[in-house]
Design a protein around this motif. Structure first.
Motif, PDB file in Angstrom:
ATOM      1  N   THR A 168      30.204 106.855  52.589  1.00 52.89           N
ATOM      2  CA  THR A 168      30.228 106.464  51.185  1.00 52.89           C
ATOM      3  C   THR A 168      29.483 105.141  51.010  1.00 52.89           C
ATOM      4  N   PRO A 277      43.594  99.523  52.643  1.00 57.17           N
ATOM      5  CA  PRO A 277      42.908 100.504  51.799  1.00 57.17           C
ATOM      6  C   PRO A 277      42.468 101.704  52.645  1.00 57.17           C
ATOM      7  N   GLY A 279      40.315 105.419  52.928  1.00 59.48           N
ATOM      8  CA  GLY A 279      39.392 106.452  52.454  1.00 59.48           C
ATOM      9  C   GLY A 279      39.674 107.700  53.256  1.00 59.48           C
ATOM     10  N   PRO A 284      41.827 102.318  58.403  1.00 55.73           N
ATOM     11  CA  PRO A 284      43.239 101.936  58.353  1.00 55.73           C
ATOM     12  C   PRO A 284      44.042 102.594  59.475  1.00 55.73           C
ATOM     13  N   GLY A 338      34.287 103.131  48.510  1.00 56.86           N
ATOM     14  CA  GLY A 338      34.665 103.334  49.913  1.00 56.86           C
ATOM     15  C   GLY A 338      35.886 104.234  50.077  1.00 56.86           C
ATOM     16  N   GLU A 383      35.169  93.545  47.200  1.00 54.92           N
ATOM     17  CA  GLU A 383      34.726  94.694  46.391  1.00 54.92           C
ATOM     18  C   GLU A 383      35.944  95.513  45.958  1.00 54.92           C
ATOM     19  N   SER A 385      37.259  98.471  46.257  1.00 52.74           N
ATOM     20  CA  SER A 385      38.058  99.224  47.254  1.00 52.74           C
ATOM     21  C   SER A 385      39.025  98.306  47.987  1.00 52.74           C
ATOM     22  N   THR A 419      38.858  94.560  52.904  1.00 52.38           N
ATOM     23  CA  THR A 419      37.988  95.440  53.710  1.00 52.38           C
ATOM     24  C   THR A 419      36.495  95.359  53.405  1.00 52.38           C
ATOM     25  N   GLY A 420      36.091  94.665  52.354  1.00 55.04           N
ATOM     26  CA  GLY A 420      34.649  94.632  52.110  1.00 55.04           C
ATOM     27  C   GLY A 420      34.283  93.740  50.939  1.00 55.04           C
TER      28      GLY A 420
HETATM   29  C1  PLP Z   1      35.530  98.559  51.514  1.00 52.34           C
HETATM   30  C2  PLP Z   1      36.213  99.695  52.211  1.00 52.34           C
HETATM   31  N1  PLP Z   1      37.544  99.662  52.363  1.00 52.34           N
HETATM   32  C3  PLP Z   1      38.199 100.651  52.978  1.00 52.34           C
HETATM   33  C4  PLP Z   1      37.546 101.766  53.466  1.00 52.34           C
HETATM   34  C5  PLP Z   1      38.357 102.870  54.078  1.00 52.34           C
HETATM   35  O1  PLP Z   1      38.027 103.216  55.392  1.00 52.34           O
HETATM   36  P1  PLP Z   1      38.228 104.685  55.875  1.00 52.34           P
HETATM   37  O2  PLP Z   1      37.261 105.543  55.107  1.00 52.34           O
HETATM   38  O3  PLP Z   1      37.921 104.661  57.323  1.00 52.34           O
HETATM   39  O4  PLP Z   1      39.619 105.057  55.555  1.00 52.34           O
HETATM   40  C6  PLP Z   1      36.163 101.862  53.304  1.00 52.34           C
HETATM   41  C7  PLP Z   1      35.413 103.018  53.764  1.00 52.34           C
HETATM   42  O5  PLP Z   1      34.224 103.116  53.646  1.00 52.34           O
HETATM   43  C8  PLP Z   1      35.480 100.794  52.662  1.00 52.34           C
HETATM   44  O6  PLP Z   1      34.153 100.828  52.478  1.00 52.34           O
END
Ligand code: PLP
Length: 440
Positions: A168, A277, A279, A284, A338, A383, A385, A419-420
């Motif tokens: 993503t 978080p 995806g 996680p 994400g 961000e 997510s 996470t980002g």
């Molecule tokens: C900013 C961010 N947070 C959390 C996640 C979640 O990770 P996962 O897809 O491995 O659960 C992602 C996945 O791309 C992400 O970009």
């Protein structure tokens, strides 16, 4: 589930699993894992986590050379743990309630190299693949320094190999940046949710971006198919990779060190809550797996998903393999790019189902509200997510009651996994923050 669900079977599902009624209305929910037991899951052996740490150390001199931002940590890719008292105070005021314990953000939104949690797993798996190739071809020796990888001859050797991944956005970025540095060709299959700036960044560094007008599962599937055609292609499988999982899991040892350095106790009377978080579940899942190994029953891990994409919650709650949010007639449309994943990883669900404390959902508007509040109070930009975790203390009340943790809550520690965000362009940040501010 594979085949599309009929209205009749959906109706039956909603009868059997009442929480799905709110989920199908895009309402926020919190699911508590009634089947949680505290048995350790032994499918990924501990030795792999330790091996992963050693592997990252072997590469550290090379990483330090390529990425000066890692100098201060001698080439280790790590983020800080920061207390966020002003955000906590502001939340107490807004929510008109007292939240117990100390609040911290684990700053993977500033993780060196690619500014997201996906750097942990993605970079690790590329390094592991590069190491295997280089050792098999006697280009390096584990007993010598890996600085040889800086030689142009090794870069041209790697240029014959292609790494393929479906993403993503952030996993693709992590793999693209390190893969291109090492000299690999990189092809990233991007879902329709992927942001343009992430695609542009990848193109800039010489990766090939394949854009799909479909969701993440399709992007991964297409990447997998493409890789099967060519023995010089290596597919990084976000849905099934134990290597990614190992890379994410190493974060637990680092968090343990950081808590220790801050003299924060984690034991039976001092519970640790971690909000992640989610995806597809790899990041996680790997982190939670590592945390369970380290802190065992004293850590309580929650996964957070958007109300439009509650893939892991649905999978764990129903225990139906391969169920997707589309089966529930949800649209999987969210600004949290994400987390825009319709079907959770079966591999991850198997690994974490026995110990995860619960999953909850959060609306996109709440993500933006929390984003603005965090920026206003702590001057930290994440961000959208990455804000999903920050909703945890608001939503898990029933869990602390059920687990009879109430007495220990004043001594609790809460870690929100950031996470980002580091690479998000300024103009986009400002637009998001302006929108979030309208809801404060
Ligand atoms: C900013 C961010 N947070 C959390 C996640 C979640 O990770 P996962 O897809 O491995 O659960 C992602 C996945 O791309 C992400 O970009």
């Amino acid at each position: 589930m594979g085949k599309r669900m009929t209205n009749k079977s959906l109706k039956k599902l909603l009868q059997d699993y009442p929480l799905l009624r709110s989920i199908t209305k895009y309402q926020e929910v919190c699911w508590i894992n009634e089947k949680k037991n505290e048995l350790p899951v032994a499918t990924i052996k501990e030795v792999n986590m330790e091996e992963a740490i050693k592997r990252l150390q072997r590469f550290a001199p090379v990483i330090a050379e390529w990425f000066p931002e890692t100098h201060s940590d001698f080439g280790l890719i790590e983020s800080s743990l920061q207390q966020i008292p002003l955000f906590k105070q502001a939340m107490e005021k807004k929510e008109n309630q007292i939240f117990f314990g100390n609040w911290f953000v684990k700053s993977d939104h500033q993780l060196p190299i690619s500014g997201s949690v996906k750097a942990r797993g993605g970079i690790y798996e590329v390094l592991k693949f590069a190491e295997k190739l280089a050792l098999e071809n006697k280009l390096i020796d584990q007993k010598e320094s890996y600085r040889k990888l800086l030689f142009p001859s090794i870069k041209s050797f790697f240029a014959d190999f292609t790494i393929i991944v479906g993403s993503t956005g952030n996993l693709g970025l992590s793999i693209g940046i390190i893969g291109r540095k090492l000299g690999f060709q990189v092809i990233v299959h991007m879902s329709k949710d992927a942001k343009t700036w992430k695609k542009d960044k990848l193109k800039e560094i010489g990766a090939t971006v394949v854009e799909h007008d479909a969701d993440y599962s399709v992007a991964v599937e297409q990447g997998r198919k493409e890789a099967e055609k060519d023995s010089f292609c290596y597919f990084i499988d976000d849905e099934n990779s134990t290597h990614l999982f190992e890379g994410y899991a190493t974060a637990a040892y680092r968090l343990e060190e950081q808590l220790h350095a801050k003299q924060i106790l984690v034991d039976e009377n001092h519970p640790l809550f971690v909000y992640l978080p989610c995806g597809v579940g790899g990041a996680p899942g790997g982190i939670a797996y590592g945390l369970k190994k380290v802190f065992q029953k004293n850590v309580h891990c929650f996964f957070a998903e958007p109300t439009h994409s509650p893939a892991m919650l649905t999978r764990l709650y129903t225990n139906i393999k391969d169920i997707s949010v589309q089966d529930l007639q949800l649209d999987n449309q969210t600004e949290a790019d994400g987390l825009a994943v319709g079907k959770a990883s079966e591999f991850v669900a198997d690994h974490i189902g026995s110990f995860i404390s619960g999953c909850y959902t959060i609306s996109d508007n709440e993500l933006f509200r929390l984003q603005a509040l965090l920026f206003e109070t702590e001057k930290e930009y994440l961000e959208p997510s990455a804000l999903a975790g920050f909703y945890g203390p608001i939503t898990i009340k029933s869990y602390t009651e059920k687990e009879k943790l109430y007495e220990n809550m004043p001594q609790s520690t809460h870690v929100f996994w950031g996470t980002g965000g580091m690479l998000v362009p300024e103009g986009i940040r400002q637009e998001q923050l302006d929108f979030g501010k309208t809801m404060l």
